[in-house]
Design a protein around this motif. Structure first.
Motif, mmCIF file in Angstrom:
data_model
loop_
_atom_site.group_PDB
_atom_site.id
_atom_site.type_symbol
_atom_site.label_atom_id
_atom_site.label_comp_id
_atom_site.label_asym_id
_atom_site.label_seq_id
_atom_site.Cartn_x
_atom_site.Cartn_y
_atom_site.Cartn_z
ATOM 1 N N SER A 161 6.251 1.588 5.555
ATOM 2 C CA SER A 161 6.199 1.157 6.954
ATOM 3 C C SER A 161 4.799 0.701 7.367
ATOM 4 C CB SER A 161 6.662 2.300 7.872
ATOM 5 O OG SER A 161 5.844 3.447 7.703
ATOM 6 N N ASN A 162 3.880 0.638 6.378
ATOM 7 C CA ASN A 162 2.492 0.198 6.609
ATOM 8 C C ASN A 162 1.738 1.097 7.586
ATOM 9 O OD1 ASN A 162 2.807 -2.045 4.877
ATOM 10 N ND2 ASN A 162 3.726 -3.234 6.528
ATOM 11 N N ASP A 163 2.126 2.356 7.670
ATOM 12 C CA ASP A 163 1.402 3.313 8.507
ATOM 13 C C ASP A 163 0.147 3.815 7.802
ATOM 14 O OD1 ASP A 163 3.194 3.242 10.666
ATOM 15 O OD2 ASP A 163 4.545 4.635 9.658
ATOM 16 N N SER A 173 -8.036 8.127 9.677
ATOM 17 C CA SER A 173 -6.749 8.789 9.918
ATOM 18 C C SER A 173 -6.266 9.354 8.586
ATOM 19 C CB SER A 173 -5.712 7.805 10.473
ATOM 20 O OG SER A 173 -6.125 7.288 11.722
ATOM 21 N N MET A 181 5.506 6.278 4.648
ATOM 22 C CA MET A 181 4.367 5.740 5.395
ATOM 23 C C MET A 181 3.805 4.485 4.730
ATOM 24 S SD MET A 181 2.400 9.251 6.498
ATOM 25 C CE MET A 181 1.314 8.475 7.700
ATOM 26 N N LYS A 229 -6.697 4.528 6.697
ATOM 27 C CA LYS A 229 -5.432 5.254 6.858
ATOM 28 C C LYS A 229 -4.953 5.749 5.498
ATOM 29 C CE LYS A 229 -3.674 1.628 8.838
ATOM 30 N NZ LYS A 229 -2.705 0.719 9.488
#
Length: 296
Positions: free
Chosen positions: A137-139, A122, A134, A94
């Motif tokens: 928020s650990n996205d 991603s 991001m 990610k």
């Protein structure tokens, strides 16, 4: 949450089918075992066992609780196994970065996923504020930006430079007065256009450049891959990272304007502090450095 000690007592009771053996194994008294069972029953509002002389049988609720305890143990062991098993060729990748870097990095990451299909890539092209959000928020696990995030929970380091270029149509004649030629041609604006123009034009023409609003606007486009189309058609100039020009299909219709002061902007790699990256990111970081090495 159910008391873990009561659950452990009930688990032993189910295994031994004996209050005496359970009390002995747990170094308790038999009344103590019975008390734990009664406390569970009170907490759940259900009878867990019914007695038949010295024997007992589980009620339906008791069987459900026994299954629950068994499943919890399985999940616990599975979690520990997953925690220890850090497979370099499996899991989610990610990343968020600038649009320019995305154009360079995404094909490399897709090649990696083709080589190891258990990986899942991603990638989001995003401005620095979006990257910061991001990460927090650990996205995403990694961010690449051209500006520092400067947040106490994020660590970042400079990993390279990105050369910026003024791009004009190859058919356009640039006169001796370069700034006047650019102003006459007009600028194709894009989301990062003001920032880039301030860096490049502001340094090279400090006495004449007064911001993009002082230059004729030849158009606006927010899709990175499309920004050079109007330039190639002779409709204006723009300011972009040089690497974008190299990937343009009709690069023969463009030319970079030679400037007295070459301008580059730093690239920063950022991640959450105290959050160790999984092993699969070792190869990802190598690809990032490769992409940057070809981003001049």
């Amino acid at each position: 949450m159910l008391n873990p000690k009561w659950l452990a007592t009930f688990e032993h009771l189910v295994k031994t089918r004996s209050f005496t053996k359970t009390a002995s194994q747990l170094f308790m008294t038999q009344p103590g075992v019975s008390q734990h069972v009664k406390k569970l029953e009170a907490e759940l509002g259900e009878n867990l066992i019914y007695r038949e002389g010295k024997q007992f049988e589980l009620t339906h609720a008791g069987s459900m609780l026994a299954d629950f305890i068994a499943n919890q143990k399985l999940q616990h062991h599975a979690f520990l196994a997953q925690l220890k098993a850090d497979d370099a060729h499996r899991g989610a990748i990610k990343v968020a970065c600038s649009g320019t870097m995305a154009m360079k990095l995404y094909p490399l990451l897709l090649d990696l996923q083709c080589e190891h299909p258990a990986l899942s890539v991603s990638l989001e092209a995003a401005p620095v504020e979006r990257i910061r959000h991001m990460l927090m928020s650990n996205d995403i696990d990694i961010g690449i930006s051209t500006q520092r995030i400067d947040h106490p929970a994020i660590e970042e380091k400079e990993i390279g430079q990105e050369h910026l270029a003024v791009v004009v149509p190859s058919s356009h004649e640039i006169k001796e007065d370069i700034y006047a030629s650019l102003a006459e041609l007009g600028m194709v604006i894009h989301p990062d256009g003001k920032h880039y123009a301030d860096l490049v034009l502001g340094r090279n023409f400090p006495e004449r450049y007064q911001g993009v609003d002082s230059i004729k606007q030849a158009g606006y486009i927010n899709q990175l891959a499309q920004i050079l189309l109007p330039v190639a058609q002779g409709l204006g100039f723009t300011v972009l990272p040089a690497s974008v020009i190299e990937q343009f299909e009709h690069v023969d219709k463009l030319k970079q304007l030679p400037l007295e002061i070459a301008i580059s902007q730093p690239l920063f790699l950022s991640q959450k502090k105290h959050r160790k990256l999984p092993h699969r990111y070792t190869r990802v970081l190598e690809l990032i450095h490769h992409a940057i090495a070809t981003t001049k």
